[in-house]
Design a protein around this motif. Structure first.
Motif, mmCIF file in Angstrom:
data_model
loop_
_atom_site.group_PDB
_atom_site.id
_atom_site.type_symbol
_atom_site.label_atom_id
_atom_site.label_comp_id
_atom_site.label_asym_id
_atom_site.label_seq_id
_atom_site.Cartn_x
_atom_site.Cartn_y
_atom_site.Cartn_z
ATOM 1 N N ILE A 69 -41.428 -66.418 73.688
ATOM 2 C CA ILE A 69 -42.704 -66.442 72.771
ATOM 3 C C ILE A 69 -42.616 -67.807 71.971
ATOM 4 N N LYS A 70 -43.606 -68.712 71.978
ATOM 5 C CA LYS A 70 -43.720 -69.720 71.212
ATOM 6 C C LYS A 70 -44.792 -69.638 70.076
ATOM 7 N N PHE A 71 -44.317 -69.541 68.901
ATOM 8 C CA PHE A 71 -45.335 -69.529 67.857
ATOM 9 C C PHE A 71 -46.595 -70.521 67.925
ATOM 10 N N GLN A 72 -47.637 -69.899 67.863
ATOM 11 C CA GLN A 72 -48.652 -70.981 67.864
ATOM 12 C C GLN A 72 -49.497 -71.031 66.723
ATOM 13 N N PRO A 73 -49.509 -72.135 65.869
ATOM 14 C CA PRO A 73 -50.063 -72.104 64.413
ATOM 15 C C PRO A 73 -51.329 -71.899 64.381
ATOM 16 N N LEU A 74 -51.784 -71.030 63.419
ATOM 17 C CA LEU A 74 -52.888 -70.291 62.992
ATOM 18 C C LEU A 74 -54.250 -71.595 62.676
ATOM 19 N N SER A 75 -53.575 -72.656 61.925
ATOM 20 C CA SER A 75 -54.187 -73.789 61.706
ATOM 21 C C SER A 75 -53.568 -74.546 60.680
ATOM 22 N N ARG A 76 -54.030 -75.939 60.722
ATOM 23 C CA ARG A 76 -53.189 -76.791 59.949
ATOM 24 C C ARG A 76 -53.914 -76.982 58.824
ATOM 25 N N TYR A 77 -53.891 -76.281 57.621
ATOM 26 C CA TYR A 77 -54.209 -76.037 56.629
ATOM 27 C C TYR A 77 -53.894 -77.215 55.571
ATOM 28 N N PRO A 78 -54.676 -78.171 54.927
ATOM 29 C CA PRO A 78 -54.156 -79.332 54.151
ATOM 30 C C PRO A 78 -53.314 -78.831 52.713
ATOM 31 N N PRO A 79 -52.517 -79.600 52.283
ATOM 32 C CA PRO A 79 -51.579 -79.116 51.080
ATOM 33 C C PRO A 79 -52.506 -79.977 50.094
ATOM 34 N N LEU A 80 -52.391 -79.438 49.009
ATOM 35 C CA LEU A 80 -52.734 -79.918 47.386
ATOM 36 C C LEU A 80 -51.361 -79.982 46.971
ATOM 37 N N ILE A 81 -51.398 -81.135 45.964
ATOM 38 C CA ILE A 81 -50.147 -81.527 45.267
ATOM 39 C C ILE A 81 -50.533 -81.738 43.696
ATOM 40 N N ASN A 82 -49.658 -81.101 42.992
ATOM 41 C CA ASN A 82 -49.702 -81.424 41.711
ATOM 42 C C ASN A 82 -48.221 -81.617 41.068
ATOM 43 N N ASP A 83 -48.199 -82.395 39.961
ATOM 44 C CA ASP A 83 -46.843 -82.755 39.304
ATOM 45 C C ASP A 83 -46.933 -82.070 37.831
ATOM 46 N N ILE A 84 -45.745 -81.902 37.652
ATOM 47 C CA ILE A 84 -45.397 -81.039 36.322
ATOM 48 C C ILE A 84 -44.379 -81.852 35.694
ATOM 49 N N SER A 85 -44.488 -82.252 34.476
ATOM 50 C CA SER A 85 -43.306 -82.833 33.624
ATOM 51 C C SER A 85 -43.114 -81.926 32.320
ATOM 52 N N PHE A 86 -41.808 -82.072 31.917
ATOM 53 C CA PHE A 86 -41.667 -81.469 30.533
ATOM 54 C C PHE A 86 -40.208 -82.121 30.110
ATOM 55 N N TRP A 87 -40.043 -81.884 28.917
ATOM 56 C CA TRP A 87 -38.670 -82.022 28.070
ATOM 57 C C TRP A 87 -38.103 -80.877 28.139
ATOM 58 N N LEU A 88 -36.755 -80.743 28.633
ATOM 59 C CA LEU A 88 -35.971 -79.480 28.577
ATOM 60 C C LEU A 88 -35.459 -79.319 27.432
ATOM 61 N N PRO A 89 -35.363 -77.720 27.123
ATOM 62 C CA PRO A 89 -34.543 -77.304 25.935
ATOM 63 C C PRO A 89 -33.116 -77.973 25.700
ATOM 64 N N SER A 90 -32.687 -77.818 24.896
ATOM 65 C CA SER A 90 -31.248 -78.347 24.384
ATOM 66 C C SER A 90 -30.139 -77.656 25.408
ATOM 67 N N GLU A 91 -30.341 -76.426 25.599
ATOM 68 C CA GLU A 91 -29.568 -75.442 26.414
ATOM 69 C C GLU A 91 -30.287 -74.259 27.169
ATOM 70 N N THR A 92 -29.706 -73.758 27.908
ATOM 71 C CA THR A 92 -29.824 -72.533 28.785
ATOM 72 C C THR A 92 -30.882 -72.809 29.930
ATOM 73 N N TYR A 93 -31.392 -74.028 30.078
ATOM 74 C CA TYR A 93 -32.233 -74.654 31.127
ATOM 75 C C TYR A 93 -31.690 -74.420 32.490
ATOM 76 N N SER A 94 -32.237 -73.760 33.607
ATOM 77 C CA SER A 94 -31.880 -73.731 34.730
ATOM 78 C C SER A 94 -32.809 -74.077 35.724
ATOM 79 N N GLN A 95 -32.634 -74.748 36.600
ATOM 80 C CA GLN A 95 -33.925 -75.189 37.612
ATOM 81 C C GLN A 95 -34.318 -73.936 38.352
#
Length: 453
Positions: free
Chosen positions: A354-380
Motif C-alpha cells: 500500500i502506498k498512501f495517496q494524499p487526500l489533498s494538498r491543503y495550504p498552511p496558515l502561519i501565525n507567530d506568537i512572542s512573549f516574555w517568559l516568567p522568571s521561573e517554572t516555564y517549560s517549552q
C-alpha cells in the motif's frame, strides 16, 4: 523497551469533551491571571480545578503532580493498534505473524506471547522504578509526562509492563499499546503514539546449547562493568545475547521492508539495558532510527524472579514503521476518521503493498506568537501542550524562531511560529485567528508569560 526521548498544574484549556470512559469531577477555583482578556467561547479555558479523574472504570485523586488534559484523556481507550485494517493494526499484525512463524517453542507453538490490551494507566513505580530509572533522571519530569497524580500516570513507554510480565513467569513476549509523552509538535511527533515491546530471556542451556564445546560456558561472573557488558555477565553470554537480538531485529526489518534493506547499529544509553543500541535503516537514501534495544539489566531480571536467566529487550514505534512503509507524511493522519484515509488500508491480507495517496494538498496558515517568559517554572513542553490542547489536530508544527535576552532587564523572550494545516480540509483565516487568539490568552493565564502580541 522504551526510547527515552525528550520526554503542572491541572489545567483544562478547551471545552473538548471527555471520552465516555473519562470523567473529571471537582470544584471551581479562580485562574491565577484574572486580568486576562476573555477567550472566544469555542476555545475558552475552563476554570474548574478537578479533584478526581475517572478513567477506564477507576477514580484517581488529583494532586500537585496532575497535568493530564481533557484532550489527552479523550484519546485513552481508542486503541488504534487493535482497530482492524488501521495502518497501526497492520504493522502490529505483520510483526506478530513474523514472530509466530519464525520463533517456535519445543511443542511447535509460538514462543512469544502477545499482550495488546494492557491498561495505559500505570504506577510511577511501574513506569520508572521497576526499570531502575534513577529518581533524578530527566525522563521523570512533569514537563515530559502525563501524570494523573504522584502515584499514577499514563505510561510513557510499553517498558512499564516488563517487570510484571517477567514476574508472571514469561520468558518471551511482545507488549503493544498506546503511550503518552509531552513533546515537540511537528509531523513526526504526537502526544499519543504506539509502541511494541519485545523481551526474550535465556537460560544457560538455551543460550549455549548450539555452541560447540559450550558445556563449560557460564552466564554469570563477578567481574567489572565495561562499555560492552554488565559486571555480572560473562563476555561470552553478552556477545551471544547481543548477536541474537540484532539477528532477530534485522530479520524483522527485512521481512517488513524487503530484501536489500541496509541496517546499521548506533551505541546509545538506556538506564535499564546495557549495552544499548539504536537500529537505523536506510530507506530511500535516508537513515532513520526505528527502534532501541539492549541487553537487559540483570538487577531488573533478578528482581522480577528470573535470577538464573539473561535477556534482551527492544522497543519500536508503530507510527514510525507505518509512516515509512506506507509513505504517510503526517502523524496526525493516524487519528483521522476520514474514510478516504481509512479505506486505503483495507485489503485481502496484511502484507498487501500500500502506498498512501494524499487526500489533498491543503495550504498552511502561519501565525507567530512572542512573549516574555516568567522568571521561573516555564517549560517549552508546557507551551507545546497548551497549543496542542487548544488547537488539536489543526496544529501541524510549532517552531521556536527566536530567543532574546534583554540586555538590561535580563528578561527572556521567545518567539514561536505556529503552522496551522488541517489534514482533511482547507482552513479559513477567521477560524485560525480565533484559535491563535485563544492560545495567546491561555498562555498568559496558564503559563504566566507576558504577551508581546
Amino acid at each position: 523497551m522504551a526510547m527515552l526521548w525528550k520526554f503542572m498544574r491541572v489545567a483544562k484549556y478547551s471545552k473538548t469533551a471527555l471520552s465516555p470512559k473519562a470523567k473529571v469531577r471537582g470544584i471551581p477555583t479562580h485562574s491565577r491571571h484574572s486580568s486576562s482578556k476573555s477567550v472566544p467561547s469555542d476555545f475558552a479555558a475552563s476554570a474548574p480545578y478537578s479533584n478526581t479523574v475517572e478513567l477506564l472504570g477507576k477514580s484517581y485523586p488529583q494532586d500537585d503532580y496532575s497535568n493530564v488534559t481533557e484532550k489527552i484523556l479523550s484519546k485513552v481507550g481508542k486503541n488504534l493498534h487493535n482497530r482492524k485494517h488501521h495502518p497501526l493494526w497492520l504493522i502490529k499484525e505483520q510483526v506478530k505473524e513474523h514472530f509466530y512463524k519464525h520463533y517456535l517453542g519445543r511443542r511447535g507453538t509460538p514462543l512469544f506471547s502477545v499482550y495488546d490490551g494492557l491498561s495505559p494507566v500505570v504506577t510511577v513505580q511501574q513506569n520508572f522504578d521497576s526499570l531502575l530509572i534513577p529518581q533524578n533522571h530527566a525522563s521523570r519530569r512533569k514537563e515530559d509526562n502525563y501524570y494523573l497524580n504522584r502515584e499514577h500516570m499514563l505510561r510513557a513507554h510499553t517498558s512499564a509492563h516488563q517487570w510484571d510480565l517477567i514476574h508472571s513467569g514469561l520468558d518471551a513476549f511482545l507488549a503493544v499499546g498506546d503511550v503518552y509523552r509531552r513533546d515537540t509538535i511537528d509531523n513526526t511527533h504526537y502526544p499519543v503514539f504506539h509502541q511494541m515491546e519485545g523481551v526474550r530471556l535465556f537460560s544457560c542451556h538455551e543460550l549455549f546449547s548450539s555452541i560447540k564445546d559450550g558445556e563449560g560456558l557460564q552466564l554469570f561472573e563477578q567481574g567489572h562493568r565495561t562499555a560492552h557488558k554488565q559486571e555480572c555477565h560473562t563476555m561470552e553470554a553478552v556477545r551471544l545475547v547481543e548477536f541474537n537480538l540484532k539477528q532477530v531485529l534485522t530479520k524483522l526489518m527485512t521481512h517488513i521492508f524487503g530484501d536489500g534493506l541496509q541496517v546499521r547499529w548506533v551505541d546509545c544509553y538506556f538506564p535499564f539495558t546495557h549495552p544499548s543500541f539504536e537500529m537505523e535503516i536506510n530507506f530511500q537514501g535516508e537513515w532513520m532510527e526505528v527502534l532501541g534495544c539492549g541487553v537487559m539489566e540483570q538487577q531488573l531480571v533478578n528482581s522480577a524472579g528470573a535470577q538464573d536467566k539473561i535477556g534482551w529487550a527492544f522497543g519500536l514505534g508503530l507510527e514510525r514503521l507505518a509512516m515509512i512503509l506506507y509513505d504517510i507524511p503526517d502523524i496526525r493522519l493516524f487519528w483521522s476518521e476520514d474514510e478516504r484515509f481509512l479505506k486505503q488500508f483495507i485489503g485481502p491480507h496484511i502484507w498487501q503493498k500500500i502506498k498512501f495517496q494524499p487526500l489533498s494538498r491543503y495550504p498552511p496558515l502561519i501565525n507567530d506568537i512572542s512573549f516574555w517568559l516568567p522568571s521561573e517554572t516555564y517549560s517549552q513542553n508546557d507551551f507545546y501542550d497548551l497549543v496542542r490542547t487548544i488547537g488539536g489536530d489543526l496544529i501541524e508544527k510549532v517552531v521556536l524562531l527566536d530567543e532574546f535576552a534583554h540586555p538590561k532587564t535580563k528578561k527572556v523572550s521567545h518567539c514561536y511560529r505556529i503552522i496551522y494545516r488541517h489534514p482533511e480540509r482547507t482552513l479559513t483565516q477567521d477560524e485560525v485567528h480565533r484559535v491563535h487568539r485563544a492560545i495567546e490568552e491561555s498562555a498568559v493565564r496558564e503559563l504566566g508569560v507576558e504577551g508581546r502580541f
